[in-house]
Design an enzyme around this catalytic site. Structure first.
Site, PDB file in Angstrom:
ATOM      1  N   GLU A   1      -2.888   7.757  -6.701  1.00 41.21           N
ATOM      2  CA  GLU A   1      -3.150   7.025  -7.701  1.00 41.21           C
ATOM      3  C   GLU A   1      -4.246   7.839  -8.713  1.00 41.21           C
ATOM      4  OE1 GLU A   1      -3.189   2.516  -7.117  1.00 41.21           O
ATOM      5  OE2 GLU A   1      -1.842   2.532  -5.370  1.00 41.21           O
TER       6      GLU A   1
ATOM      7  N   ARG B   1       0.671  -0.989   0.235  1.00 47.82           N
ATOM      8  CA  ARG B   1      -0.121  -0.436  -0.226  1.00 47.82           C
ATOM      9  C   ARG B   1       0.774   1.053  -0.358  1.00 47.82           C
ATOM     10  NH1 ARG B   1      -3.567  -2.548  -1.878  1.00 47.82           N
ATOM     11  NH2 ARG B   1      -6.229  -2.641  -1.078  1.00 47.82           N
TER      12      ARG B   1
ATOM     13  N   HIS C   1      -0.314  -0.328  -9.777  1.00 49.91           N
ATOM     14  CA  HIS C   1      -1.422  -1.612  -8.835  1.00 49.91           C
ATOM     15  C   HIS C   1      -1.533  -2.509  -9.615  1.00 49.91           C
ATOM     16  CE1 HIS C   1      -3.492  -0.698  -4.653  1.00 49.91           C
ATOM     17  NE2 HIS C   1      -2.938  -2.132  -5.447  1.00 49.91           N
TER      18      HIS C   1
END
Length: 345
Positions: free
Chosen positions: A284, A255, A303
């Site tokens: 993001e 994370r 991701h």
């Protein structure tokens, strides 16, 4: 039983519906398709990492007793508007897209899917470690531009091996423990900083339990695998990053919030960090003026660590199994809000 299959472009409504029908006889299944990951997730109505809108969910879930989803936002507004709901089964390692307090007040059980992407994320993390240690993306991009970088074989530019290296893992859950097994097979010495794992278990697995500050100066590679909580926010801040030895490799596939990104550009440009591999970010997607754009020895991916087809199927199967337990009157296997069991509602 009416079920809403609120899928997306990864765990699709069709996968969710098929999995639910394998567990429950003749359910009435409605479908909702949310835009993630084509559109990034974000905060919605007070919950984190959700896709779509509250209104979409309210309209699609009308009359539903159960919802299976990965990213749909389940907020206080949604629970108030859909009083028929009894179960929300989230196909993620944590139900961060659900307001658990609101669910409990509404008498709605919330389940989640621990370990659904553990194999995928562990494999990806090891791939990122190898890519960073051996400069695989740099050499690939240079050759595609027509440059034969023979100087990458020169001693100052050459990479380092996993065999004989000391690798530190921050976190030893379903993903970190798998990464450790693979690293040990490569011949690496593995240190683990995880205050929630029994040190005797770590030693039995062939890894060394250490404190974070003790671990960082000893490692040529550090990989992050902890959950993001208020306690772990910026766990690796500027002071702890300064403990890493010169030329260390840092990998984050967990994370973005675990890592303070502000010092990283300077650490890379100064050579304090030998390489940095990131799959997750503090924002993001990263903005156009992101300080790390153009930094040397940087590997970035959008991701993707958990993105395998097996993960999608496994996620659907886990939440469908919870629906099956609910339909049979059995306890949930992974209940996120156990206080709901004492709810008068």
């Amino acid at each position: 039983m009416r079920v809403l299959a609120a899928g997306d472009n990864f765990v699709g409504p069709d996968l969710l519906e098929t999995a639910v029908r394998s567990q429950v006889d003749a359910p009435e299944v409605g479908r909702l398709k949310l835009p993630w990951p084509v559109e990034p997730f974000g905060p919605v109505g007070g919950v984190e990492e959700a896709s779509g809108t509250e209104q979409q969910v309210i309209e699609a879930a009308e009359g539903a007793e159960v919802c299976v989803t990965q990213m749909a936002p389940f907020t206080e507004r949604v629970f108030d508007a859909v009083p028929s709901l009894q179960l929300v089964a989230v196909s993620r390692g944590g139900p961060v897209n659900v307001d658990l307090a609101a669910a409990t007040r509404a008498g709605v059980s919330v389940t989640y899917a621990p370990g659904r992407n553990a194999a995928a994320a562990a494999e990806y993390a090891v791939g990122m470690i190898l890519a960073a240690m051996r400069r695989i993306p740099d050499s690939d991009s240079e050759l595609k531009r027509g440059e034969w970088r023979g100087d990458f074989y020169a001693y100052p530019e050459a990479g380092i091996e996993l065999e004989g290296s000391t690798v530190g893992l921050v976190g030893y859950g379903a993903i970190g423990s798998r990464v450790a097994r693979v690293l040990r097979a490569f011949g690496a010495e593995v240190l683990v900083a995880d205050p929630y794992t029994d040190p005797d278990k770590l030693r039995a697995d062939g890894v060394e339990p250490v404190g974070l500050e003790e671990m960082l100066p000893r490692c040529s590679v550090v990989s992050l695998h902890a959950r993001l909580t208020p306690e772990t926010k910026h766990l690796l801040d500027a002071d702890r990053l300064a403990l890493l030895p010169e030329g260390a490799v840092l990998v984050n596939t967990a994370r973005g919030g675990l890592l303070d990104y502000r010092p990283l550009s300077g650490l890379l440009r100064d050579g304090k960090l030998g390489a940095l591999a990131l799959d997750v970010y503090d924002e993001e997607p990263p903005p156009p003026d992101w300080p790390l754009h153009g930094a040397p020895n940087l590997i970035t991916t959008p991701h993707l660590a958990g993105a395998t087809r097996q993960t999608a199927h496994r996620a659907a199967e886990i939440v469908a199994a919870e629906v099956g337990r609910y339909a049979r009157g059995e306890p949930a296997a992974h209940l996120a809000n156990p206080d709901v069991l004492g709810s008068e509602t």
